[in-house]
Design a protein around this motif. Structure first.
Motif, PDB file in Angstrom:
ATOM      1  N   GLN A  19      14.610  15.281   7.203  1.00 15.28           N
ATOM      2  CA  GLN A  19      14.326  15.687   6.405  1.00 15.28           C
ATOM      3  C   GLN A  19      13.247  15.036   5.435  1.00 15.28           C
ATOM      4  N   PRO A  20      12.558  16.072   5.210  1.00 17.50           N
ATOM      5  CA  PRO A  20      11.808  15.762   4.116  1.00 17.50           C
ATOM      6  C   PRO A  20      12.210  15.303   2.523  1.00 17.50           C
ATOM      7  N   ILE A  21      11.169  14.475   1.808  1.00 22.60           N
ATOM      8  CA  ILE A  21      11.518  13.768   1.060  1.00 22.60           C
ATOM      9  C   ILE A  21      10.590  14.683  -0.484  1.00 22.60           C
ATOM     10  N   GLN A  22      11.773  14.615  -1.024  1.00 26.79           N
ATOM     11  CA  GLN A  22      10.391  14.769  -2.779  1.00 26.79           C
ATOM     12  C   GLN A  22       9.780  13.259  -2.934  1.00 26.79           C
ATOM     13  N   VAL A 119       7.180  15.182   1.171  1.00 32.31           N
ATOM     14  CA  VAL A 119       6.569  13.927   2.424  1.00 32.31           C
ATOM     15  C   VAL A 119       7.763  13.900   3.133  1.00 32.31           C
ATOM     16  N   SER A 120       6.622  14.091   4.823  1.00 30.58           N
ATOM     17  CA  SER A 120       7.352  14.700   6.021  1.00 30.58           C
ATOM     18  C   SER A 120       7.904  13.625   6.536  1.00 30.58           C
ATOM     19  N   ARG A 121       9.027  13.496   7.307  1.00 28.95           N
ATOM     20  CA  ARG A 121       9.504  12.451   7.856  1.00 28.95           C
ATOM     21  C   ARG A 121       9.249  12.355   9.439  1.00 28.95           C
ATOM     22  N   ALA A 122       8.777  13.823   9.757  1.00 23.83           N
ATOM     23  CA  ALA A 122       8.817  14.058  11.352  1.00 23.83           C
ATOM     24  C   ALA A 122       7.907  12.999  11.878  1.00 23.83           C
ATOM     25  N   LYS A 144       1.134  11.425   6.887  1.00 21.89           N
ATOM     26  CA  LYS A 144       0.198  12.375   6.245  1.00 21.89           C
ATOM     27  C   LYS A 144       0.448  13.284   5.286  1.00 21.89           C
ATOM     28  N   TRP A 145      -0.479  12.962   4.590  1.00 16.38           N
ATOM     29  CA  TRP A 145      -0.528  13.887   3.361  1.00 16.38           C
ATOM     30  C   TRP A 145      -1.942  14.284   2.942  1.00 16.38           C
TER      31      TRP A 145
END
Length: 160
Positions: A19-22, A119-122, A144-145
């Protein structure tokens, strides 16, 4: 003159693995770090530091935030970077993190605060084992961001 911004409260349970995190994006040296917003209590302007004799290099002293005395962490040292200089962009990010299952409030020196982003954990990558000035257990993951690599630190490991 402090400009506080309350950003979040602790989550009851951590996000699922993919799941992405803020996260709040901050610069420490030339690196971008992502701090989960659930840990962030506020962002303040720099305040006077009271040095503590015999303190670890990455925990140089204490600060007073509205009557609460909290330790201040300097991650420049922990990540093998030159000491940061206070600039008009410097901020202290006040966080709450669990250390040995106890909640601990402390400040982290940020050279610049960017924005809150997902932020993607994928696409998360493990920390490379060679070529780094820091221990791999200090990093939860790298991703990456905005077309650059960011570091999601393991604050519980870094701060002990």
């Amino acid at each position: 003159m402090t400009d506080a911004a309350i950003l979040g409260r602790p989550a009851a349970a951590g996000p699922a693995p993919h799941q992405p995190i803020q996260a709040l994006m901050i610069a420490i040296g030339q690196e971008i770090f992502a701090i989960e917003t659930a840990m962030v209590r506020e962002i303040i302007d720099p305040v006077p530091l009271t040095r503590v004799a015999g303190a670890k290099a990455h925990l140089p002293g204490l600060i007073n935030v509205r009557g609460n005395i909290i330790p201040l962490a300097d991650l420049h040292e922990r990540f093998g970077m030159p000491a940061g200089q206070t600039t008009p962009d410097t901020r202290i990010v006040v966080i709450e993190v669990e250390i040995d299952e106890d909640p601990v409030t402390l400040g982290i020196i940020a050279d610049k605060v960017h924005e809150v982003s997902e932020v993607s954990r994928a696409n998360a990558q493990q920390t490379p084992r060679i070529g780094m000035n820091w221990r791999p257990e200090y990093i939860s993951f790298i991703t990456k961001w905005n077309d650059e690599f960011i570091i999601v630190p393991n604050l519980s490991a870094i701060l002990v």
